[in-house]
Every structure is written in structure tokens, then in C-alpha cells.
Design a protein around this motif. Sequence first.
Motif, mmCIF file in Angstrom:
data_model
loop_
_atom_site.group_PDB
_atom_site.id
_atom_site.type_symbol
_atom_site.label_atom_id
_atom_site.label_comp_id
_atom_site.label_asym_id
_atom_site.label_seq_id
_atom_site.Cartn_x
_atom_site.Cartn_y
_atom_site.Cartn_z
ATOM 1 N N ALA A 257 -2.500 -5.744 5.239
ATOM 2 C CA ALA A 257 -3.774 -6.330 4.811
ATOM 3 C C ALA A 257 -3.782 -7.827 5.111
ATOM 4 C CB ALA A 257 -3.980 -6.089 3.320
ATOM 5 N N GLU B 133 0.818 -1.209 0.000
ATOM 6 C CA GLU B 133 0.000 0.000 0.000
ATOM 7 C C GLU B 133 0.854 1.263 0.000
ATOM 8 O OE1 GLU B 133 -2.168 -3.336 2.032
ATOM 9 O OE2 GLU B 133 -0.171 -2.512 2.114
ATOM 10 N N ASP C 262 -4.615 1.982 1.066
ATOM 11 C CA ASP C 262 -5.048 0.703 1.638
ATOM 12 C C ASP C 262 -5.806 -0.080 0.583
ATOM 13 O OD1 ASP C 262 -8.011 1.177 1.844
ATOM 14 O OD2 ASP C 262 -7.330 2.760 3.188
ATOM 15 N N SER D 153 2.490 -6.459 3.702
ATOM 16 C CA SER D 153 1.299 -5.634 3.816
ATOM 17 C C SER D 153 0.595 -5.847 5.148
ATOM 18 C CB SER D 153 0.332 -5.993 2.686
ATOM 19 O OG SER D 153 -0.898 -5.342 2.846
#
Length: 174
Positions: A77, A33, A41, A75
Motif C-alpha cells: 500500500a 495485509e 488489502d 506493505s
Amino acid sequence: MGWAWSVAMDTTRRPRPDDRPQRPTAAAFFDVEGTLLAAPDLAGATGPLGRLWHPPVLAALHGHAALGHLVVLVSPASAAELEPVVQHLAPDAVLCSRPRAPMIGQGKGYAARALLREHAILAARCYAYADEAADLPLLAEVGHPVVVGDDPVLLRHARRGNWRRLPAAESRPR
């Protein structure tokens, strides 16, 4: 090949078309990101990924892959959120968040160090690309850190350490 989970971090190993059985001697870590993707994001990124790639960083990723380096995406995420990126790029490994174990700050540095140890790769031969001060622990783990963009904290480190720099990703509509 499916997802392979490690005790310390979430990782995945995906075959690339040019995959060779030989052991890599270097690795390249790419913050996703804001570095590899021009989006802060993944949750808010919609539409085709092609519009979101940061071309100089994507070119660096392909260059490392061509050299046979272990290509690693990093990441905060989750694995599910990263799946479209993983499907498109087929990295060798993914370091991402899992429940109660976020992949942020010092966690990125620890995960990178563990992955290098697991593959017996010298940190001095490795690269990391990142765009914000929170990524400093990741950049500090490698011999060739690359600052992407103009984060003032990272720029101070870049000047002191003679680190390479790449321009910031352009903000793109989502």
C-alpha cells in the motif's frame, strides 16, 4: 516527527512512548495485509481497525516493541493508505510502495536488507511475519521467520527450516 523518505524505499520513524535513545539490536518486520490485519488489502477495508487486527500477530508486534526491537510495517500500500495503521501502532519504520516502486515480492527482501544495514542490525537477530508465498523474500532475510496462516509454499519452507507458525487471520466483515 514527520515522514522521512529514503532513496531506496519509503520509511517513516515514529516515536513510541517507550522510545529509548539506545540503538536497537533486533528488528521485527510485519506484513500488513492478511498478516497483521485480517484484510487482503487496505483499499477495501472500511470501519474501525480494531475489528481487523489479527490478535496473535498484534500481540507479537507489541511484544517486540516491549523488547526494544525496531518494529517495521511492510506493505504494498501507499503511505497515505497506511496512515491509519501507522497512527494507531506508531511503528519505528514503514516500508511501503511509492510511484514506480512497488513494495512487493523481492522488493520487500531488498528493503528489509537495506533497513538492517542502515541500522547495523544483524539479520540473524531479526523476525518477520508474513502470510503468502510472495512474502518469501522478506522471510528469507531474517533469522526468525514466522509463517502466518496456511499458504502451502510457506508451509513447505516452514517445515524445512523449522520456522515458527501462527494461525491464519479470521476473515472479518469489512
